[in-house]
Design a protein around this motif. Sequence first.
Motif, PDB file in Angstrom:
ATOM      1  N   MET A   1       0.837  -1.219   0.000  1.00  0.00           N
ATOM      2  CA  MET A   1       0.000   0.000   0.000  1.00  0.00           C
ATOM      3  C   MET A   1       0.868   1.264   0.000  1.00  0.00           C
ATOM      4  SD  MET A   1      -3.389   0.223   0.127  1.00  0.00           S
ATOM      5  CE  MET A   1      -3.814   1.568   1.236  1.00  0.00           C
ATOM      6  N   THR A   2       0.618   2.122  -0.957  1.00  0.00           N
ATOM      7  CA  THR A   2       1.331   3.404  -0.931  1.00  0.00           C
ATOM      8  C   THR A   2       0.510   4.394  -0.114  1.00  0.00           C
ATOM      9  OG1 THR A   2       1.007   3.049  -3.290  1.00  0.00           O
ATOM     10  CG2 THR A   2       2.807   4.508  -2.640  1.00  0.00           C
ATOM     11  N   THR A   3       1.194   5.271   0.555  1.00  0.00           N
ATOM     12  CA  THR A   3       0.484   6.289   1.334  1.00  0.00           C
ATOM     13  C   THR A   3       0.406   7.580   0.519  1.00  0.00           C
ATOM     14  OG1 THR A   3       2.521   7.128   2.284  1.00  0.00           O
ATOM     15  CG2 THR A   3       1.389   5.368   3.498  1.00  0.00           C
ATOM     16  N   TYR A   4      -0.415   8.506   1.012  1.00  0.00           N
ATOM     17  CA  TYR A   4      -0.474   9.824   0.378  1.00  0.00           C
ATOM     18  C   TYR A   4       0.914  10.475   0.412  1.00  0.00           C
ATOM     19  CZ  TYR A   4      -0.623  14.872   0.374  1.00  0.00           C
ATOM     20  OH  TYR A   4      -0.321  16.182   0.130  1.00  0.00           O
ATOM     21  N   ALA A   5       1.567  10.410   1.578  1.00  0.00           N
ATOM     22  CA  ALA A   5       2.863  11.079   1.727  1.00  0.00           C
ATOM     23  C   ALA A   5       3.874  10.521   0.719  1.00  0.00           C
ATOM     24  CB  ALA A   5       3.376  10.903   3.153  1.00  0.00           C
TER      25      ALA A   5
ATOM     26  N   THR B   1       9.836  14.399  -6.013  1.00  0.00           N
ATOM     27  CA  THR B   1      11.199  13.985  -6.330  1.00  0.00           C
ATOM     28  C   THR B   1      11.410  13.925  -7.846  1.00  0.00           C
ATOM     29  OG1 THR B   1      10.964  12.568  -4.419  1.00  0.00           O
ATOM     30  CG2 THR B   1      12.915  12.195  -5.752  1.00  0.00           C
ATOM     31  N   ASP B   2      10.402  13.420  -8.552  1.00  0.00           N
ATOM     32  CA  ASP B   2      10.584  13.221  -9.991  1.00  0.00           C
ATOM     33  C   ASP B   2       9.253  13.445 -10.720  1.00  0.00           C
ATOM     34  OD1 ASP B   2      11.276  12.483 -12.513  1.00  0.00           O
ATOM     35  OD2 ASP B   2      11.897  10.433 -11.998  1.00  0.00           O
ATOM     36  N   PRO B   3       8.864  14.724 -10.856  1.00  0.00           N
ATOM     37  CA  PRO B   3       7.558  15.003 -11.474  1.00  0.00           C
ATOM     38  C   PRO B   3       7.448  14.448 -12.899  1.00  0.00           C
ATOM     39  CG  PRO B   3       8.767  17.066 -11.003  1.00  0.00           C
ATOM     40  CD  PRO B   3       9.551  15.943 -10.414  1.00  0.00           C
ATOM     41  N   GLU B   4       8.549  14.473 -13.614  1.00  0.00           N
ATOM     42  CA  GLU B   4       8.528  14.007 -15.000  1.00  0.00           C
ATOM     43  C   GLU B   4       8.080  12.539 -15.069  1.00  0.00           C
ATOM     44  OE1 GLU B   4       9.021  16.129 -17.509  1.00  0.00           O
ATOM     45  OE2 GLU B   4       9.130  14.643 -19.124  1.00  0.00           O
ATOM     46  N   THR B   5       8.710  11.697 -14.243  1.00  0.00           N
ATOM     47  CA  THR B   5       8.343  10.271 -14.245  1.00  0.00           C
ATOM     48  C   THR B   5       6.915  10.091 -13.746  1.00  0.00           C
ATOM     49  OG1 THR B   5      10.639   9.693 -13.866  1.00  0.00           O
ATOM     50  CG2 THR B   5       9.002   7.997 -13.329  1.00  0.00           C
ATOM     51  N   PHE B   6       6.543  10.852 -12.710  1.00  0.00           N
ATOM     52  CA  PHE B   6       5.197  10.737 -12.145  1.00  0.00           C
ATOM     53  C   PHE B   6       4.144  10.955 -13.232  1.00  0.00           C
ATOM     54  CE2 PHE B   6       1.334  12.195 -10.154  1.00  0.00           C
ATOM     55  CZ  PHE B   6       1.211  11.406  -9.026  1.00  0.00           C
ATOM     56  N   TRP B   7       4.298  12.044 -13.998  1.00  0.00           N
ATOM     57  CA  TRP B   7       3.257  12.355 -14.990  1.00  0.00           C
ATOM     58  C   TRP B   7       3.369  11.496 -16.233  1.00  0.00           C
ATOM     59  CZ3 TRP B   7      -0.754  14.025 -12.868  1.00  0.00           C
ATOM     60  CH2 TRP B   7      -0.726  14.961 -11.839  1.00  0.00           C
ATOM     61  N   MET B   8       4.594  11.064 -16.594  1.00  0.00           N
ATOM     62  CA  MET B   8       4.708  10.157 -17.747  1.00  0.00           C
ATOM     63  C   MET B   8       4.029   8.824 -17.426  1.00  0.00           C
ATOM     64  SD  MET B   8       5.881  11.612 -20.375  1.00  0.00           S
ATOM     65  CE  MET B   8       6.690  10.589 -21.611  1.00  0.00           C
ATOM     66  N   GLN B   9       4.136   8.397 -16.162  1.00  0.00           N
ATOM     67  CA  GLN B   9       3.451   7.152 -15.775  1.00  0.00           C
ATOM     68  C   GLN B   9       1.937   7.339 -15.807  1.00  0.00           C
ATOM     69  OE1 GLN B   9       5.153   5.935 -12.040  1.00  0.00           O
ATOM     70  NE2 GLN B   9       6.878   4.913 -13.054  1.00  0.00           N
ATOM     71  N   ALA B  10       1.479   8.478 -15.302  1.00  0.00           N
ATOM     72  CA  ALA B  10       0.030   8.742 -15.322  1.00  0.00           C
ATOM     73  C   ALA B  10      -0.472   8.789 -16.771  1.00  0.00           C
ATOM     74  CB  ALA B  10      -0.280  10.048 -14.610  1.00  0.00           C
ATOM     75  N   ALA B  11       0.391   9.263 -17.678  1.00  0.00           N
ATOM     76  CA  ALA B  11      -0.002   9.407 -19.093  1.00  0.00           C
ATOM     77  C   ALA B  11      -0.181   8.056 -19.783  1.00  0.00           C
ATOM     78  CB  ALA B  11       1.040  10.238 -19.836  1.00  0.00           C
ATOM     79  N   GLU B  12       0.346   6.999 -19.155  1.00  0.00           N
ATOM     80  CA  GLU B  12       0.206   5.672 -19.775  1.00  0.00           C
ATOM     81  C   GLU B  12      -1.241   5.195 -19.779  1.00  0.00           C
ATOM     82  OE1 GLU B  12       3.087   3.072 -17.953  1.00  0.00           O
ATOM     83  OE2 GLU B  12       4.725   4.378 -18.649  1.00  0.00           O
TER      84      GLU B  12
ATOM     85  N   THR C   1       3.166   9.066  -2.170  1.00  0.00           N
ATOM     86  CA  THR C   1       2.757   9.464  -3.528  1.00  0.00           C
ATOM     87  C   THR C   1       3.170  10.915  -3.796  1.00  0.00           C
ATOM     88  OG1 THR C   1       0.862   8.013  -3.283  1.00  0.00           O
ATOM     89  CG2 THR C   1       0.787   9.554  -5.115  1.00  0.00           C
ATOM     90  N   TYR C   2       2.870  11.785  -2.818  1.00  0.00           N
ATOM     91  CA  TYR C   2       3.188  13.202  -2.995  1.00  0.00           C
ATOM     92  C   TYR C   2       4.706  13.370  -3.145  1.00  0.00           C
ATOM     93  CZ  TYR C   2       2.914  18.257  -2.480  1.00  0.00           C
ATOM     94  OH  TYR C   2       3.002  19.604  -2.713  1.00  0.00           O
ATOM     95  N   GLN C   3       5.450  12.625  -2.327  1.00  0.00           N
ATOM     96  CA  GLN C   3       6.910  12.723  -2.375  1.00  0.00           C
ATOM     97  C   GLN C   3       7.443  12.198  -3.705  1.00  0.00           C
ATOM     98  OE1 GLN C   3       8.500  14.516  -0.132  1.00  0.00           O
ATOM     99  NE2 GLN C   3      10.262  14.311  -1.508  1.00  0.00           N
ATOM    100  N   SER C   4       6.841  11.131  -4.212  1.00  0.00           N
ATOM    101  CA  SER C   4       7.333  10.563  -5.481  1.00  0.00           C
ATOM    102  C   SER C   4       7.126  11.572  -6.607  1.00  0.00           C
ATOM    103  CB  SER C   4       6.668   9.222  -5.802  1.00  0.00           C
ATOM    104  OG  SER C   4       5.390   9.433  -6.354  1.00  0.00           O
ATOM    105  N   TRP C   5       6.012  12.322  -6.543  1.00  0.00           N
ATOM    106  CA  TRP C   5       5.822  13.390  -7.535  1.00  0.00           C
ATOM    107  C   TRP C   5       6.893  14.474  -7.346  1.00  0.00           C
ATOM    108  CZ3 TRP C   5       4.579  18.363  -5.694  1.00  0.00           C
ATOM    109  CH2 TRP C   5       4.689  19.341  -6.708  1.00  0.00           C
TER     110      TRP C   5
END
Length: 631
Positions: free
Chosen positions: A1-5, A13-24, A7-11
């Motif tokens: 289980m991922t937590t909110y904290a 740290t690396d917003p580019e990867t976060f949004w490229m993954q969401a774009a999939e 998830t927010y931190q992963s964005w």
Amino acid sequence: MTTYAETYQSWKTDPETFWMQAAEAIDWDEKPSQALFDRGGDLYEWFADGKVNTCWNAVDRHVENGRGAQVAIIHDSPITGTTRKITFAELRNRVATLAGALRARGVEKGDRVIIYMPMVPEALEAMLACGRIGAIHSVVFGGFAAHELAVRIDDAQPKAIIAASCGLEPGRVVHYKPLLDGAIEQAAHKPDFCVIFQREQEVAKLEEGRDVDWHAFQYGVEPADCLPVEGNHPSYILYTSGTTGQPKGVVRHTGGHLVALNWSMKNIYNVDPGDTFWAASDVGWVVGHSYICYAPLIHGNTTIVFEGKPVGTPDAGTFWRVISEHNVRSFFTAPTAFRAVKRDDPKGEFVGKYDLSALRAVYLAGERADPDTINWAANVLGKPIYDHWWQTETGWTIAGMPAGIEALPVKLGSPTVPMPGYDVQILDEAGHPMKPGELGAIAVRLPLPPGTLPTLWNAEDRFRKSYLDHFPGYYETGDAGMIDEDGYLYIMARTDDVINVAGHRLSTGAMEEVLANHPDVAECAVIGISDELKGQLPVGFVCLTTGVNRPHDEIVKECVAMVRDQIGPVAAFKLACVVDRLPKTRSGKILRATMVKIADGEEFRMPATIDDPAILDEIAAALKTIGYPRG
Ligand code: COA
Ligand code: AMP
């Protein structure tokens, strides 16, 4: 289980990867090579070099993926007493034909189309048909008057207008066609043609040579395929209130819109494809764009187009009836709607008549959710009530409950925490970040996430001036508030002259412009005062031109009629009074905030710069004549 904290931190740290993954999760005709495009000078775009189509993602792909028989849209209209269901397969065919008809009449990629329709599925079909061929729609709310529509016609310069013959308010038919004709007459720009959807409640007369009938217009046309457009192609323009009478045309780019809205459906609203999602708003507002039309459909949910009111259609149990009848899993409404239900059914007796077992949570937005209303709703429904905060400009939640990731503890009065993509800061007047618990301007560090506005339509200077110039490196939200030690955000007030009436965002400046045009008015001010039901209500103060000695109530009546006629009934402008003078600072600025405090019966400090304190007594006396402060 991922937590909110996490998830927010992963964005962060690396917003580019976060949004490229969401774009999939989106079907791209050509995948974008990167997420963020920095255009320089604090301007940003998302997924700009991808190729994609909104309608494909909202409709066709679900048919391809086996959801063709699933209901896409439920039209539930307690006003007409009808319910109608449209499957994804039917929706695809209907939208492809409408898009084909628009194309056959010369509507092409980049052309603007204004949509002026009530809460009927055809409004969504018109929006999707535009997206299918790359046309840019601009939906105008039905509660606006002809003048407001004319202003939008002149700014957007549409090739076509799609309208309905009428809208239906309880006990009143809203005659759309005369409003449309009036607007076209007033506007300098003229559309090539208008498509009129004739409702049986009122069939409108068509203008020979300009108007075409919705059905006849589509007869025998070749259906249109989805046209892939660039990720930074505008998908729509939505006008919203600013400080002046000229509304701001918020632009939404295609790629970021798809990615962000799709992400929000699971992570915020916690629904899975196939679930029914209901936002009880209107397609004319951003909530209607994002959460009646686009997000649920993009995510493969069934959406409800509700043509009714929280009360009186027929009673305060309507919301619960719709939720139980259509198995709504997540429900989105405005606090004012709950206040209306609470007034009619304080004990929530209607709730017991319906099976609400499918409902998981309620989401409130559009205005401040007062703790009383939240407590009442939580008590009568026995479900979590989540406040969330966002704006037309952002198109989706800035701060909310990440219910699909982790249900954090609810703190009354707070819309909870920032969503990934939003680095929310509280700034002082000089733009310095403030400490937890301190009140300041709420700003978001640039870049804003996907799905938010990249600019204003044909008004980049105004975009900078309205949002970027005040705090360099930040987007200025126009709201004031604070963040507590746990990172929870609190929204306290607007920092500008925008008021919020029944969840509708309105400009007091726009109302002042109307009043100033009254031949007997020399000067005026409009303020938003607290109202138990609607949150705020506008009140006007007018000073008359020297020598005018007509009865004041006549002038007030004319002022009220002018605002209704030029802005629309939605302004709910019904109260005004005549005063000799307005309170001002020595430099001539009207002391609106002090006037609000007097009207609300609150303590206030005498402004040091006031030119004549006695005027405040005159304002208090005038307010008394119209029943303020209350109680
Ligand atoms: N077309 C034409 N007129 C409209 C309209 C529309 N789509 N929507 C509202 N109006 C009119 C109303 O008929 C009313 O006219 P009136 O002065 O002749 O009575 C006026 O605009 C004000 O409407 P409203 O603010 O809706 O007040 P109301 O008294 O009719 O109802 C509530 C009060 C609280 C029930 C109602 O405001 C409501 O349901 N609010 C929900 C708000 C909402 O969903 N906001 C969206 C943001 S999330
Ligand atoms: P709109 O652009 O019409 O959605 O209005 C946006 C404005 O409404 C915000 O800037 C706030 O002033 C107000 N608003 C929206 N949601 C909330 C909320 N949850 N709490 C407090 N204010 C809100």
